[in-house]
Design an enzyme around this catalytic site. Structure first.
Site, PDB file in Angstrom:
ATOM      1  N   ALA A  64       0.867  -1.175   0.000  1.00  0.00           N
ATOM      2  CA  ALA A  64       0.000   0.000   0.000  1.00  0.00           C
ATOM      3  C   ALA A  64       0.904   1.225   0.000  1.00  0.00           C
ATOM      4  CB  ALA A  64      -0.873  -0.019   1.256  1.00  0.00           C
ATOM      5  N   GLY A 109       0.776  -5.026   0.886  1.00  0.00           N
ATOM      6  CA  GLY A 109      -0.390  -5.104   0.000  1.00  0.00           C
ATOM      7  C   GLY A 109      -0.072  -5.761  -1.338  1.00  0.00           C
ATOM      8  N   GLU A 112      -0.227  -9.364  -0.631  1.00  0.00           N
ATOM      9  CA  GLU A 112      -1.654  -9.652  -0.407  1.00  0.00           C
ATOM     10  C   GLU A 112      -2.414  -9.704  -1.727  1.00  0.00           C
ATOM     11  OE1 GLU A 112      -1.670  -6.381   2.490  1.00  0.00           O
ATOM     12  OE2 GLU A 112      -2.681  -7.758   3.851  1.00  0.00           O
ATOM     13  N   GLU A 132       4.812  -5.010   7.274  1.00  0.00           N
ATOM     14  CA  GLU A 132       4.005  -4.005   7.972  1.00  0.00           C
ATOM     15  C   GLU A 132       4.454  -3.755   9.416  1.00  0.00           C
ATOM     16  OE1 GLU A 132       2.766  -6.245   5.893  1.00  0.00           O
ATOM     17  OE2 GLU A 132       1.117  -5.387   4.748  1.00  0.00           O
TER      18      GLU A 132
HETATM   19  N1  CAA Z   1       4.594   3.302  -0.708  1.00  0.00           N
HETATM   20  C1  CAA Z   1       4.966   4.462  -1.240  1.00  0.00           C
HETATM   21  N2  CAA Z   1       6.133   4.626  -1.900  1.00  0.00           N
HETATM   22  C2  CAA Z   1       6.931   3.571  -2.015  1.00  0.00           C
HETATM   23  C3  CAA Z   1       6.606   2.321  -1.477  1.00  0.00           C
HETATM   24  C4  CAA Z   1       5.360   2.198  -0.803  1.00  0.00           C
HETATM   25  N3  CAA Z   1       4.914   1.035  -0.293  1.00  0.00           N
HETATM   26  N4  CAA Z   1       7.611   1.452  -1.742  1.00  0.00           N
HETATM   27  C5  CAA Z   1       8.529   2.144  -2.415  1.00  0.00           C
HETATM   28  N5  CAA Z   1       8.127   3.414  -2.598  1.00  0.00           N
HETATM   29  C6  CAA Z   1       8.832   4.509  -3.269  1.00  0.00           C
HETATM   30  C7  CAA Z   1       9.992   5.022  -2.439  1.00  0.00           C
HETATM   31  O1  CAA Z   1       9.530   5.935  -1.480  1.00  0.00           O
HETATM   32  C8  CAA Z   1      10.843   5.648  -3.499  1.00  0.00           C
HETATM   33  O2  CAA Z   1      10.274   6.904  -3.846  1.00  0.00           O
HETATM   34  P1  CAA Z   1      11.212   8.219  -3.964  1.00  0.00           P
HETATM   35  O3  CAA Z   1      12.123   7.893  -5.120  1.00  0.00           O
HETATM   36  O4  CAA Z   1      10.222   9.290  -4.246  1.00  0.00           O
HETATM   37  O5  CAA Z   1      11.937   8.325  -2.685  1.00  0.00           O
HETATM   38  C9  CAA Z   1      10.661   4.722  -4.688  1.00  0.00           C
HETATM   39  O6  CAA Z   1       9.457   4.005  -4.446  1.00  0.00           O
HETATM   40  C10 CAA Z   1      11.780   3.713  -4.846  1.00  0.00           C
HETATM   41  O7  CAA Z   1      11.926   3.008  -3.603  1.00  0.00           O
HETATM   42  P2  CAA Z   1      13.298   2.914  -2.791  1.00  0.00           P
HETATM   43  O8  CAA Z   1      14.173   4.070  -3.115  1.00  0.00           O
HETATM   44  O9  CAA Z   1      12.962   2.694  -1.359  1.00  0.00           O
HETATM   45  O10 CAA Z   1      13.901   1.603  -3.446  1.00  0.00           O
HETATM   46  P3  CAA Z   1      14.918   0.599  -2.768  1.00  0.00           P
HETATM   47  O11 CAA Z   1      15.405  -0.304  -3.837  1.00  0.00           O
HETATM   48  O12 CAA Z   1      15.945   1.305  -1.970  1.00  0.00           O
HETATM   49  O13 CAA Z   1      14.045  -0.248  -1.714  1.00  0.00           O
HETATM   50  C11 CAA Z   1      12.092  -1.497  -1.034  1.00  0.00           C
HETATM   51  C12 CAA Z   1      13.012  -1.079  -2.204  1.00  0.00           C
HETATM   52  C13 CAA Z   1      12.853  -2.424  -0.083  1.00  0.00           C
HETATM   53  C14 CAA Z   1      10.892  -2.241  -1.625  1.00  0.00           C
HETATM   54  C15 CAA Z   1      11.617  -0.234  -0.266  1.00  0.00           C
HETATM   55  O14 CAA Z   1      11.115   0.696  -1.217  1.00  0.00           O
HETATM   56  C16 CAA Z   1      10.563  -0.484   0.736  1.00  0.00           C
HETATM   57  O15 CAA Z   1      10.847  -0.967   1.819  1.00  0.00           O
HETATM   58  N6  CAA Z   1       9.290  -0.138   0.424  1.00  0.00           N
HETATM   59  C17 CAA Z   1       8.193  -0.275   1.337  1.00  0.00           C
HETATM   60  C18 CAA Z   1       7.710  -1.735   1.444  1.00  0.00           C
HETATM   61  C19 CAA Z   1       6.646  -1.844   2.504  1.00  0.00           C
HETATM   62  O16 CAA Z   1       6.861  -1.625   3.669  1.00  0.00           O
HETATM   63  N7  CAA Z   1       5.415  -2.250   2.068  1.00  0.00           N
HETATM   64  C20 CAA Z   1       4.304  -2.407   2.960  1.00  0.00           C
HETATM   65  C21 CAA Z   1       3.447  -1.152   2.924  1.00  0.00           C
HETATM   66  S1  CAA Z   1       2.191  -1.133   4.148  1.00  0.00           S
HETATM   67  C22 CAA Z   1       0.948  -2.122   3.536  1.00  0.00           C
HETATM   68  O17 CAA Z   1       1.049  -2.660   2.441  1.00  0.00           O
HETATM   69  C23 CAA Z   1      -0.245  -2.242   4.423  1.00  0.00           C
HETATM   70  C24 CAA Z   1      -1.255  -3.192   3.950  1.00  0.00           C
HETATM   71  O18 CAA Z   1      -1.218  -4.367   4.249  1.00  0.00           O
HETATM   72  C25 CAA Z   1      -2.394  -2.754   3.172  1.00  0.00           C
END
Ligand code: CAA
Length: 258
Positions: A64, A109, A112, A132
Protein backbone atom coordinates in the site's frame (compact mmCIF):
# COMPACT_ATOMS: atom_id res chain seq x y z
CA UNK A 1 -11.91 3.20 -19.49
CA UNK A 2 -9.04 5.71 -19.06
CA UNK A 3 -6.42 4.42 -16.65
CA UNK A 4 -3.29 6.20 -15.48
CA UNK A 5 -1.97 3.76 -12.91
CA UNK A 6 -2.90 0.54 -14.70
CA UNK A 7 -2.25 -0.67 -18.19
CA UNK A 8 -4.21 -3.41 -19.88
CA UNK A 9 -3.47 -5.44 -22.95
CA UNK A 10 -5.63 -8.20 -24.37
CA UNK A 11 -4.13 -10.99 -26.45
CA UNK A 12 -7.10 -12.97 -27.74
CA UNK A 13 -8.86 -14.32 -24.66
CA UNK A 14 -5.96 -13.55 -22.30
CA UNK A 15 -5.59 -10.24 -20.50
CA UNK A 16 -2.44 -8.73 -19.01
CA UNK A 17 -3.13 -6.13 -16.35
CA UNK A 18 -0.12 -4.17 -15.06
CA UNK A 19 0.06 -1.92 -12.06
CA UNK A 20 1.85 1.01 -13.60
CA UNK A 21 3.53 3.29 -11.06
CA UNK A 22 7.13 2.10 -11.45
CA UNK A 23 8.59 5.24 -9.83
CA UNK A 24 6.79 4.30 -6.60
CA UNK A 25 7.50 0.58 -7.14
CA UNK A 26 3.84 0.19 -8.16
CA UNK A 27 2.61 0.96 -4.63
CA UNK A 28 -1.16 0.80 -4.31
CA UNK A 29 -2.38 4.35 -3.77
CA UNK A 30 -6.07 5.33 -3.74
CA UNK A 31 -6.01 5.91 -7.50
CA UNK A 32 -4.74 2.38 -8.19
CA UNK A 33 -7.51 0.98 -5.98
CA UNK A 34 -10.11 3.09 -7.82
CA UNK A 35 -8.83 2.00 -11.20
CA UNK A 36 -8.69 -1.66 -10.15
CA UNK A 37 -12.30 -1.39 -8.94
CA UNK A 38 -13.23 0.19 -12.29
CA UNK A 39 -11.45 -2.59 -14.17
CA UNK A 40 -13.38 -5.31 -12.34
CA UNK A 41 -16.65 -3.31 -12.72
CA UNK A 42 -16.19 -3.30 -16.50
CA UNK A 43 -14.47 -6.67 -16.74
CA UNK A 44 -13.44 -7.17 -20.39
CA UNK A 45 -15.83 -9.41 -22.30
CA UNK A 46 -14.44 -12.59 -23.75
CA UNK A 47 -11.55 -12.82 -21.30
CA UNK A 48 -10.78 -16.37 -20.18
CA UNK A 49 -7.69 -15.79 -18.08
CA UNK A 50 -6.15 -12.70 -16.53
CA UNK A 51 -2.49 -12.14 -15.64
CA UNK A 52 -1.71 -9.45 -13.07
CA UNK A 53 1.83 -8.10 -12.92
CA UNK A 54 3.80 -4.94 -12.20
CA UNK A 55 5.35 -2.49 -14.63
CA UNK A 56 9.14 -2.37 -14.74
CA UNK A 57 11.79 -4.79 -13.61
CA UNK A 58 11.94 -4.00 -9.95
CA UNK A 59 8.54 -4.49 -8.45
CA UNK A 60 5.28 -6.36 -8.71
CA UNK A 61 3.74 -4.11 -6.06
CA UNK A 62 5.72 -2.79 -3.04
CA UNK A 63 2.63 -2.53 -0.85
CA UNK A 64 0.00 0.00 0.00
CA UNK A 65 1.20 3.55 -0.56
CA UNK A 66 2.96 4.40 2.70
CA UNK A 67 3.12 8.13 1.99
CA UNK A 68 -0.64 8.32 1.57
CA UNK A 69 -1.14 6.74 4.99
CA UNK A 70 0.95 9.32 6.85
CA UNK A 71 -1.99 11.38 8.06
CA UNK A 72 -4.72 8.72 8.09
CA UNK A 73 -6.99 8.55 11.12
CA UNK A 74 -7.96 5.14 12.59
CA UNK A 75 -11.39 5.55 10.96
CA UNK A 76 -9.85 6.22 7.55
CA UNK A 77 -7.47 3.28 8.03
CA UNK A 78 -10.44 1.04 8.85
CA UNK A 79 -12.25 2.12 5.67
CA UNK A 80 -9.05 1.71 3.64
CA UNK A 81 -8.58 -1.88 4.86
CA UNK A 82 -12.25 -2.71 4.19
CA UNK A 83 -11.93 -1.26 0.71
CA UNK A 84 -8.73 -3.18 -0.09
CA UNK A 85 -10.21 -6.38 1.32
CA UNK A 86 -13.39 -6.00 -0.76
CA UNK A 87 -11.34 -5.44 -3.89
CA UNK A 88 -9.08 -8.42 -3.25
CA UNK A 89 -12.17 -10.56 -2.51
CA UNK A 90 -13.43 -9.62 -5.97
CA UNK A 91 -10.13 -10.78 -7.46
CA UNK A 92 -10.24 -14.05 -5.52
CA UNK A 93 -13.84 -14.72 -6.57
CA UNK A 94 -13.44 -13.49 -10.15
CA UNK A 95 -15.19 -15.99 -12.45
CA UNK A 96 -12.06 -16.02 -14.62
CA UNK A 97 -8.77 -17.51 -13.36
CA UNK A 98 -6.26 -14.86 -12.31
CA UNK A 99 -2.50 -15.49 -12.32
CA UNK A 100 -0.08 -13.31 -10.34
CA UNK A 101 3.14 -12.88 -12.32
CA UNK A 102 5.46 -11.61 -9.61
CA UNK A 103 8.39 -9.83 -11.19
CA UNK A 104 10.13 -8.20 -8.19
CA UNK A 105 9.04 -6.88 -4.81
CA UNK A 106 5.68 -8.23 -3.64
CA UNK A 107 5.51 -6.68 -0.21
CA UNK A 108 2.65 -5.91 2.15
CA UNK A 109 -0.39 -5.10 0.00
CA UNK A 110 1.58 -6.39 -3.01
CA UNK A 111 1.99 -9.85 -1.48
CA UNK A 112 -1.65 -9.65 -0.41
CA UNK A 113 -2.67 -8.87 -3.99
CA UNK A 114 -0.69 -11.87 -5.26
CA UNK A 115 -2.29 -14.07 -2.56
CA UNK A 116 -5.76 -13.05 -3.78
CA UNK A 117 -4.92 -14.38 -7.25
CA UNK A 118 -5.52 -18.08 -8.03
CA UNK A 119 -1.80 -18.85 -8.00
CA UNK A 120 1.58 -17.16 -8.15
CA UNK A 121 4.33 -17.62 -10.72
CA UNK A 122 7.50 -15.78 -9.69
CA UNK A 123 10.65 -14.62 -11.41
CA UNK A 124 13.94 -15.58 -9.77
CA UNK A 125 14.34 -11.98 -8.57
CA UNK A 126 10.92 -11.83 -6.89
CA UNK A 127 10.88 -10.90 -3.22
CA UNK A 128 8.02 -11.60 -0.85
CA UNK A 129 7.19 -10.28 2.57
CA UNK A 130 4.76 -8.67 4.94
CA UNK A 131 6.92 -5.86 6.35
CA UNK A 132 4.01 -4.00 7.97
CA UNK A 133 5.22 -4.63 11.54
CA UNK A 134 8.39 -2.66 10.69
CA UNK A 135 6.10 0.31 10.03
CA UNK A 136 4.04 -0.15 13.19
CA UNK A 137 1.18 -1.61 11.15
CA UNK A 138 -0.26 -5.02 10.45
CA UNK A 139 -1.29 -6.43 7.06
CA UNK A 140 -4.69 -4.97 6.17
CA UNK A 141 -5.61 -6.32 2.75
CA UNK A 142 -6.10 -9.95 3.78
CA UNK A 143 -2.51 -10.98 4.57
CA UNK A 144 -3.22 -12.16 8.11
CA UNK A 145 -5.72 -14.64 6.68
CA UNK A 146 -4.69 -15.65 3.17
CA UNK A 147 -1.02 -16.34 3.91
CA UNK A 148 -1.83 -18.83 6.68
CA UNK A 149 -4.33 -20.56 4.43
CA UNK A 150 -1.66 -20.77 1.72
CA UNK A 151 1.34 -21.96 3.75
CA UNK A 152 0.04 -22.87 7.21
CA UNK A 153 -0.34 -20.79 10.33
CA UNK A 154 3.13 -21.36 11.79
CA UNK A 155 5.03 -20.24 8.69
CA UNK A 156 2.61 -17.35 8.18
CA UNK A 157 3.28 -16.21 11.74
CA UNK A 158 7.03 -16.44 11.04
CA UNK A 159 6.73 -14.29 7.88
CA UNK A 160 4.37 -11.77 9.50
CA UNK A 161 6.20 -11.43 12.80
CA UNK A 162 9.73 -11.19 11.35
CA UNK A 163 8.53 -8.65 8.77
CA UNK A 164 11.49 -9.81 6.66
CA UNK A 165 11.76 -10.09 2.91
CA UNK A 166 12.09 -13.60 1.45
CA UNK A 167 13.34 -14.93 -1.87
CA UNK A 168 11.28 -16.53 -4.63
CA UNK A 169 12.96 -19.86 -3.87
CA UNK A 170 11.93 -19.63 -0.23
CA UNK A 171 8.36 -18.76 -1.22
CA UNK A 172 8.40 -21.74 -3.59
CA UNK A 173 9.66 -24.02 -0.82
CA UNK A 174 6.81 -22.81 1.39
CA UNK A 175 4.38 -23.65 -1.40
CA UNK A 176 2.93 -20.20 -1.95
CA UNK A 177 4.59 -19.92 -5.38
CA UNK A 178 3.89 -22.64 -7.95
CA UNK A 179 6.80 -21.97 -10.28
CA UNK A 180 10.02 -19.89 -10.35
CA UNK A 181 11.42 -18.84 -13.73
CA UNK A 182 14.16 -16.52 -15.03
CA UNK A 183 12.93 -12.91 -15.17
CA UNK A 184 12.97 -12.76 -18.98
CA UNK A 185 10.67 -15.80 -19.16
CA UNK A 186 8.10 -14.75 -16.58
CA UNK A 187 5.51 -13.33 -18.93
CA UNK A 188 5.93 -15.99 -21.61
CA UNK A 189 5.60 -18.72 -18.95
CA UNK A 190 2.43 -17.10 -17.57
CA UNK A 191 1.05 -16.69 -21.09
CA UNK A 192 1.65 -20.38 -21.77
CA UNK A 193 -0.20 -21.35 -18.59
CA UNK A 194 -2.95 -18.84 -19.40
CA UNK A 195 -3.37 -20.29 -22.90
CA UNK A 196 -3.78 -23.76 -21.41
CA UNK A 197 -6.42 -22.46 -18.98
CA UNK A 198 -8.15 -20.44 -21.72
CA UNK A 199 -8.66 -23.64 -23.72
CA UNK A 200 -10.61 -25.24 -20.83
CA UNK A 201 -14.32 -24.79 -20.26
CA UNK A 202 -14.92 -21.28 -18.85
CA UNK A 203 -18.10 -22.54 -17.16
CA UNK A 204 -16.19 -25.38 -15.48
CA UNK A 205 -13.32 -23.09 -14.46
CA UNK A 206 -15.66 -20.72 -12.72
CA UNK A 207 -17.50 -23.57 -10.93
CA UNK A 208 -14.19 -25.21 -9.93
CA UNK A 209 -13.01 -21.90 -8.48
CA UNK A 210 -16.24 -21.61 -6.48
CA UNK A 211 -15.97 -25.18 -5.18
CA UNK A 212 -12.40 -24.60 -3.98
CA UNK A 213 -12.93 -21.11 -2.60
CA UNK A 214 -16.35 -21.52 -0.96
CA UNK A 215 -15.60 -25.02 0.29
CA UNK A 216 -12.12 -24.45 1.64
CA UNK A 217 -12.87 -22.96 5.04
CA UNK A 218 -16.00 -24.93 5.85
CA UNK A 219 -16.13 -28.44 7.20
CA UNK A 220 -15.46 -31.17 4.67
CA UNK A 221 -19.00 -32.61 4.75
CA UNK A 222 -20.51 -29.24 3.82
CA UNK A 223 -17.79 -28.58 1.26
CA UNK A 224 -18.42 -31.96 -0.41
CA UNK A 225 -22.15 -31.20 -0.56
CA UNK A 226 -21.30 -27.95 -2.33
CA UNK A 227 -18.91 -29.77 -4.65
CA UNK A 228 -21.71 -32.19 -5.62
CA UNK A 229 -24.11 -29.30 -6.31
CA UNK A 230 -21.57 -27.47 -8.45
CA UNK A 231 -20.67 -30.72 -10.21
CA UNK A 232 -24.38 -31.01 -11.07
CA UNK A 233 -24.34 -27.38 -12.27
CA UNK A 234 -21.74 -28.28 -14.89
CA UNK A 235 -24.43 -30.55 -16.38
CA UNK A 236 -26.61 -27.47 -16.91
CA UNK A 237 -23.96 -25.94 -19.21
CA UNK A 238 -23.44 -26.33 -22.94
CA UNK A 239 -19.72 -26.62 -22.22
CA UNK A 240 -20.27 -29.98 -20.53
CA UNK A 241 -22.12 -31.43 -23.55
CA UNK A 242 -19.44 -30.07 -25.86
CA UNK A 243 -16.57 -31.40 -23.69
CA UNK A 244 -18.00 -34.91 -23.51
CA UNK A 245 -19.01 -34.94 -27.20
CA UNK A 246 -15.55 -33.76 -28.25
CA UNK A 247 -13.94 -36.53 -26.19
CA UNK A 248 -16.13 -39.18 -27.82
CA UNK A 249 -15.54 -37.72 -31.30
CA UNK A 250 -11.77 -37.54 -30.59
CA UNK A 251 -11.48 -33.81 -31.36
CA UNK A 252 -10.61 -30.65 -29.44
CA UNK A 253 -13.59 -29.12 -27.64
CA UNK A 254 -14.97 -25.72 -28.67
CA UNK A 255 -16.06 -24.21 -25.38
CA UNK A 256 -18.20 -21.09 -25.27
CA UNK A 257 -18.61 -20.69 -21.53
CA UNK A 258 -22.37 -21.21 -21.78
N1 CAA B 1 4.59 3.30 -0.71
C1 CAA B 1 4.97 4.46 -1.24
N2 CAA B 1 6.13 4.63 -1.90
C2 CAA B 1 6.93 3.57 -2.02
C3 CAA B 1 6.61 2.32 -1.48
C4 CAA B 1 5.36 2.20 -0.80
N3 CAA B 1 4.91 1.04 -0.29
N4 CAA B 1 7.61 1.45 -1.74
C5 CAA B 1 8.53 2.14 -2.42
N5 CAA B 1 8.13 3.41 -2.60
C6 CAA B 1 8.83 4.51 -3.27
C7 CAA B 1 9.99 5.02 -2.44
O1 CAA B 1 9.53 5.93 -1.48
C8 CAA B 1 10.84 5.65 -3.50
O2 CAA B 1 10.27 6.90 -3.85
P1 CAA B 1 11.21 8.22 -3.96
O3 CAA B 1 12.12 7.89 -5.12
O4 CAA B 1 10.22 9.29 -4.25
O5 CAA B 1 11.94 8.32 -2.68
C9 CAA B 1 10.66 4.72 -4.69
O6 CAA B 1 9.46 4.00 -4.45
C10 CAA B 1 11.78 3.71 -4.85
O7 CAA B 1 11.93 3.01 -3.60
P2 CAA B 1 13.30 2.91 -2.79
O8 CAA B 1 14.17 4.07 -3.11
O9 CAA B 1 12.96 2.69 -1.36
O10 CAA B 1 13.90 1.60 -3.45
P3 CAA B 1 14.92 0.60 -2.77
O11 CAA B 1 15.40 -0.30 -3.84
O12 CAA B 1 15.95 1.31 -1.97
O13 CAA B 1 14.04 -0.25 -1.71
C11 CAA B 1 12.09 -1.50 -1.03
C12 CAA B 1 13.01 -1.08 -2.20
C13 CAA B 1 12.85 -2.42 -0.08
C14 CAA B 1 10.89 -2.24 -1.63
C15 CAA B 1 11.62 -0.23 -0.27
O14 CAA B 1 11.12 0.70 -1.22
C16 CAA B 1 10.56 -0.48 0.74
O15 CAA B 1 10.85 -0.97 1.82
N6 CAA B 1 9.29 -0.14 0.42
C17 CAA B 1 8.19 -0.28 1.34
C18 CAA B 1 7.71 -1.74 1.44
C19 CAA B 1 6.65 -1.84 2.50
O16 CAA B 1 6.86 -1.63 3.67
N7 CAA B 1 5.42 -2.25 2.07
C20 CAA B 1 4.30 -2.41 2.96
C21 CAA B 1 3.45 -1.15 2.92
S1 CAA B 1 2.19 -1.13 4.15
C22 CAA B 1 0.95 -2.12 3.54
O17 CAA B 1 1.05 -2.66 2.44
C23 CAA B 1 -0.25 -2.24 4.42
C24 CAA B 1 -1.26 -3.19 3.95
O18 CAA B 1 -1.22 -4.37 4.25
C25 CAA B 1 -2.39 -2.75 3.17
Amino acid sequence: MDMETLSFEQQGTIGILKVNRPKALNALNAQVLTELEGFFDAFPKGLRCLIITGEGEKAFVAGADIKEMESSTPDQAHKQAQRGQALFDRIETCRVPVIAAVNGFALGGGFELALACDFIVASQNAKFGLPEVSLGLIPGYGGTQRLGRAIGKGKARFVTLTGDIYSAEQAYAWGVVVKVVPPAQLLSECLQIAEKIAARSPAALSLAKRAIHEGFDGNQWEALKLEAELFADTFRTKDHSEGIKAFIEKRAPRFTGE
